[in-house]
Design a protein around this motif. Structure first.
Motif, PDB file in Angstrom:
ATOM      1  N   VAL A 171       6.736   0.647   2.029  1.00 19.60           N
ATOM      2  CA  VAL A 171       5.799  -0.388   2.444  1.00 19.60           C
ATOM      3  C   VAL A 171       4.862   0.281   3.374  1.00 19.60           C
ATOM      4  O   VAL A 171       3.844  -0.210   3.733  1.00 19.60           O
ATOM      5  CB  VAL A 171       6.539  -1.662   3.096  1.00 19.60           C
ATOM      6  CG1 VAL A 171       7.358  -2.448   2.092  1.00 19.60           C
ATOM      7  CG2 VAL A 171       7.212  -0.899   4.286  1.00 19.60           C
ATOM      8  N   ASN A 172       4.980   1.582   3.558  1.00 15.48           N
ATOM      9  CA  ASN A 172       4.058   2.228   4.728  1.00 15.48           C
ATOM     10  C   ASN A 172       2.997   2.773   3.760  1.00 15.48           C
ATOM     11  O   ASN A 172       3.034   3.648   2.940  1.00 15.48           O
ATOM     12  CB  ASN A 172       4.829   3.312   5.385  1.00 15.48           C
ATOM     13  CG  ASN A 172       4.078   4.047   6.365  1.00 15.48           C
ATOM     14  OD1 ASN A 172       2.880   3.852   6.567  1.00 15.48           O
ATOM     15  ND2 ASN A 172       4.624   5.194   7.115  1.00 15.48           N
ATOM     16  N   PRO A 173       1.766   2.337   4.008  1.00 11.68           N
ATOM     17  CA  PRO A 173       0.590   2.511   3.268  1.00 11.68           C
ATOM     18  C   PRO A 173       0.079   4.283   3.597  1.00 11.68           C
ATOM     19  O   PRO A 173      -0.576   4.822   2.814  1.00 11.68           O
ATOM     20  CB  PRO A 173      -0.532   1.815   3.735  1.00 11.68           C
ATOM     21  CG  PRO A 173      -0.105   1.211   4.994  1.00 11.68           C
ATOM     22  CD  PRO A 173       1.202   1.311   4.909  1.00 11.68           C
ATOM     23  N   TYR A 193      -0.428   0.750   0.070  1.00 11.59           N
ATOM     24  CA  TYR A 193       0.740   0.010  -0.313  1.00 11.59           C
ATOM     25  C   TYR A 193       0.234  -1.425  -1.426  1.00 11.59           C
ATOM     26  O   TYR A 193       0.907  -1.660  -2.242  1.00 11.59           O
ATOM     27  CB  TYR A 193       1.584  -0.428   0.826  1.00 11.59           C
ATOM     28  CG  TYR A 193       2.358  -1.808   0.630  1.00 11.59           C
ATOM     29  CD1 TYR A 193       3.704  -1.621  -0.096  1.00 11.59           C
ATOM     30  CD2 TYR A 193       2.011  -3.097   1.064  1.00 11.59           C
ATOM     31  CE1 TYR A 193       4.230  -2.869  -0.256  1.00 11.59           C
ATOM     32  CE2 TYR A 193       2.667  -4.310   0.876  1.00 11.59           C
ATOM     33  CZ  TYR A 193       3.847  -4.053   0.161  1.00 11.59           C
ATOM     34  OH  TYR A 193       4.819  -5.306  -0.068  1.00 11.59           O
ATOM     35  N   LEU A 194      -0.820  -1.838  -0.838  1.00  9.89           N
ATOM     36  CA  LEU A 194      -1.110  -3.145  -1.468  1.00  9.89           C
ATOM     37  C   LEU A 194      -1.899  -2.844  -3.024  1.00  9.89           C
ATOM     38  O   LEU A 194      -1.542  -3.444  -3.987  1.00  9.89           O
ATOM     39  CB  LEU A 194      -2.417  -3.792  -0.722  1.00  9.89           C
ATOM     40  CG  LEU A 194      -1.898  -4.376   0.690  1.00  9.89           C
ATOM     41  CD1 LEU A 194      -3.247  -5.006   1.204  1.00  9.89           C
ATOM     42  CD2 LEU A 194      -0.747  -5.658   0.688  1.00  9.89           C
ATOM     43  N   ALA A 195      -2.655  -1.829  -3.040  1.00  9.71           N
ATOM     44  CA  ALA A 195      -2.916  -1.212  -4.189  1.00  9.71           C
ATOM     45  C   ALA A 195      -1.818  -0.821  -5.089  1.00  9.71           C
ATOM     46  O   ALA A 195      -2.080  -1.073  -6.495  1.00  9.71           O
ATOM     47  CB  ALA A 195      -3.836   0.092  -4.232  1.00  9.71           C
ATOM     48  N   SER A 196      -0.707  -0.363  -4.790  1.00  8.05           N
ATOM     49  CA  SER A 196       0.311  -0.122  -5.451  1.00  8.05           C
ATOM     50  C   SER A 196       1.130  -1.390  -6.215  1.00  8.05           C
ATOM     51  O   SER A 196       1.358  -1.596  -7.335  1.00  8.05           O
ATOM     52  CB  SER A 196       1.588   0.730  -5.108  1.00  8.05           C
ATOM     53  OG  SER A 196       2.223  -0.203  -3.987  1.00  8.05           O
ATOM     54  N   LYS A 197       1.095  -2.311  -5.318  1.00  8.30           N
ATOM     55  CA  LYS A 197       1.603  -3.758  -5.906  1.00  8.30           C
ATOM     56  C   LYS A 197       0.663  -4.246  -6.783  1.00  8.30           C
ATOM     57  O   LYS A 197       1.214  -5.056  -7.807  1.00  8.30           O
ATOM     58  CB  LYS A 197       1.737  -4.482  -4.588  1.00  8.30           C
ATOM     59  CG  LYS A 197       3.106  -4.153  -3.700  1.00  8.30           C
ATOM     60  CD  LYS A 197       4.359  -4.277  -4.461  1.00  8.30           C
ATOM     61  CE  LYS A 197       5.337  -3.638  -3.603  1.00  8.30           C
ATOM     62  NZ  LYS A 197       6.945  -3.954  -4.386  1.00  8.30           N
TER      63      LYS A 197
END
Length: 286
Positions: free
Chosen positions: A72-74, A126-130
């Motif tokens: 969760v750590n970007p 993190y958001l991009a990976s999700k």
């Protein structure tokens, strides 16, 4: 797959959400949870996961494989983020589709409501990976049922907040009696107690919900400046709070308001909740 005598395989059971999910499932009469070891992630990523995945199947019982593991750590290593957040669930999905009997297994992945905001995701690994994970599984075909659950910010439990999160930054400032510099704090965010979200996830699965993607929203956001002001006021540390002393992040989302999800089991007041959490973590009042 509803009713009693349910079986879950929980991946990431020692993490923030995983700990709460384990507690919720183990408290349900007739429910059973198998805790996947860290070797599962490694072996699946190495292409050797067939045996360990097969060993976790429960003959004659429908299963929910809940993937609560994630980075969760970007600011973490991009290669590690890609491996854990994207490649692992993609490969696990394929393995379960090939090995499980039809209709016996569902895969459940966890994401963020902000992952679909492309401007913010472009500056948040993190958001991009999700977002990439969701797209990859959406294109993977239909070998098994899959549900993706998007969450807002979580708090509560026995673990300290991550230092890179807004709550973690407040926590560290209060503990260390250091100044807390933040942006204007106009961003609207929902804060949910982790045990309420764990209960909501299990309630959704127990009800045999059909929605592939759900967002566990209350529709009751709070501005970050209001949350910070109330928390620092409670602990008599308003002199430490510096609202507007930093520039907000690139692509920041300010005004998004979500509709309340019918699957949300409970919703607590975020100010009271975060204050109680900090008190349980031994933050004292001045």
């Amino acid at each position: 797959m509803n009713g009693a005598n349910r079986n879950a395989v929980l991946i990431g059971h020692s993490g923030f959400l995983g700990t709460a999910l384990r507690a919720v499932i183990e408290a349900q009469p007739g429910a059973r949870v198998d805790l996947a070891s860290g070797d599962l992630v490694r072996q699946v990523l190495e292409g050797n996961g067939h045996q360990v995945v097969s060993s976790l199947f429960a003959p004659g019982v429908a299963q929910d494989w809940i993937c609560a593991v994630g980075i969760v750590n970007p600011g973490a290593d991009p290669a590690v983020i890609e491996a854990i957040n994207v490649e692992f669930p993609r490969r696990l999905y394929a393995l379960l589709g090939n090995l499980a009997r039809p209709g016996r297994v569902r895969l459940v992945t966890i994401g963020s409501v902000l992952e679909s905001h492309s401007a913010l995701a472009s500056s948040n690994a993190y958001l991009a990976s999700k977002s990439r994970m969701f797209e990859a599984l959406s294109r993977a075909g239909d070998p098994l049922r899959w549900h993706h659950i998007r969450l807002h910010t979580l708090y509560g439990g026995s673990k300290r907040p991550h230092r890179f999160m807004f709550a973690g930054q407040m926590f560290e400032a209060l503990v260390r009696k250091e100044r807390f510099r933040m942006s204007g704090g106009a961003q609207l965010r929902e804060y949910h107690h982790v045990h309420d979200i764990a209960a909501s996830i299990w309630s959704f699965l127990s009800g045999d919900g059909q929605d592939q993607m759900i967002e566990l929203s209350s529709g009751e956001p709070i501005r970050l400046r209001d949350l910070a002001s109330a928390v620092f006021k409670y602990f008599n540390e308003t002199d430490l709070l510096e609202v507007g002393s930093k520039i907000h992040s690139q692509g920041e989302v300010f005004e998004s308001i979500y509709q309340r999800s019918p699957y949300l089991a409970a919703n607590r007041d975020p100010i009271e909740g975060v204050v109680c959490w900090f008190k349980e973590l031994n933050v004292g009042r001045s």
